[in-house]
Write a protein that holds these residues in place. Structure first.
Motif, short mmCIF file in Angstrom:
data_model
loop_
_atom_site.label_atom_id
_atom_site.label_comp_id
_atom_site.label_asym_id
_atom_site.label_seq_id
_atom_site.Cartn_x
_atom_site.Cartn_y
_atom_site.Cartn_z
N HIS A 27 -4.66 10.78 -6.81
CA HIS A 27 -3.25 10.62 -6.44
C HIS A 27 -2.84 9.07 -6.45
O HIS A 27 -1.82 8.78 -5.80
N GLY A 28 -3.70 8.54 -7.24
CA GLY A 28 -3.50 6.99 -7.21
C GLY A 28 -1.88 6.65 -7.74
O GLY A 28 -1.39 5.50 -7.50
N ALA A 29 -1.29 7.71 -8.52
CA ALA A 29 0.08 7.17 -9.22
C ALA A 29 1.26 7.94 -8.27
O ALA A 29 2.32 7.98 -8.80
N PHE A 30 0.81 8.28 -6.95
CA PHE A 30 1.93 8.92 -6.22
C PHE A 30 3.19 8.00 -6.21
O PHE A 30 4.37 8.69 -5.83
N PRO A 31 3.04 6.70 -5.87
CA PRO A 31 4.33 5.99 -5.91
C PRO A 31 5.15 6.19 -7.20
O PRO A 31 6.34 6.01 -7.02
N ALA A 32 4.59 6.29 -8.26
CA ALA A 32 5.41 6.42 -9.57
C ALA A 32 5.90 7.83 -9.43
O ALA A 32 7.12 8.03 -9.94
#
Length: 135
Positions: free
Chosen positions: A32-37
Motif C-alpha cells: 500500500h506504498g502508493a496510497f497517496p497516489a
C-alpha cells in the motif's frame, strides 16, 4: 450539457476507473506504498473533475467562454503529468521523478487559479426588458 462539462465528466470517469484499478493493485499485492497516489487519482482525477463538470453544467454561460476550455486543457494536462509520475515515484521507489510531480502539481495549481477566476468573474448576460424596466 455544455461541451466542457461533458469533457470533465468523461475525464472523471477515466480517473475513477484508474483509481479503482490502483486500489485493486494495492490490495492484491499487499503493498500500500502508493496510497497517496491512489488518493490523488480519486480526489483530483475523479472527484474534482466531476465537480468542475457540474459547475459548468449549472453555469452554461460560463461554460461557453473560451477560458472554460483553457481550464479543462490545463487541468487535464497537469493531472496527466502529475498522477502517473506520483504513482511511479511511490510504488516504484523512484524519488528522482519528483521534479516531474512538482511540474504537474504547478500546472494543476495554475488550472485551479483559472477556475477561481471563472467562478469569481461575472458573466455578461443580455437582460430582457421586463414590464418594470420598460416604461
Amino acid at each position: 450539457m455544455p461541451r466542457v462539462s461533458e469533457l470533465f465528466f468523461k475525464t472523471a470517469i477515466v480517473f475513477l476507473i484508474l483509481g479503482v484499478a490502483a486500489g485493486l493493485q494495492m490490495a492484491i499485492s499487499g503493498d500500500h506504498g502508493a496510497f497517496p497516489a491512489h488518493a490523488h487519482i480519486n480526489l483530483l482525477g475523479w472527484v474534482t473533475s466531476a465537480i468542475f463538470g457540474g459547475y459548468y453544467a449549472l453555469n452554461p454561460a460560463k461554460a461557453e467562454r473560451r477560458i472554460a476550455m483553457i481550464h479543462y486543457g490545463l487541468y487535464t494536462v497537469g493531472i496527466v503529468i502529475m498522477l502517473p509520475a506520483l504513482y511511479w515515484m511511490l510504488a516504484g521507489g523512484h524519488p528522482e521523478i519528483e521534479p516531474v510531480v512538482a511540474i504537474g502539481s504547478l500546472i494543476v495549481a495554475a488550472a485551479v487559479l483559472v477556475f477561481g477566476f471563472v467562478v469569481f468573474s461575472s458573466t455578461e448576460t443580455v437582460r430582457s426588458a421586463s414590464p418594470a424596466t420598460a416604461r
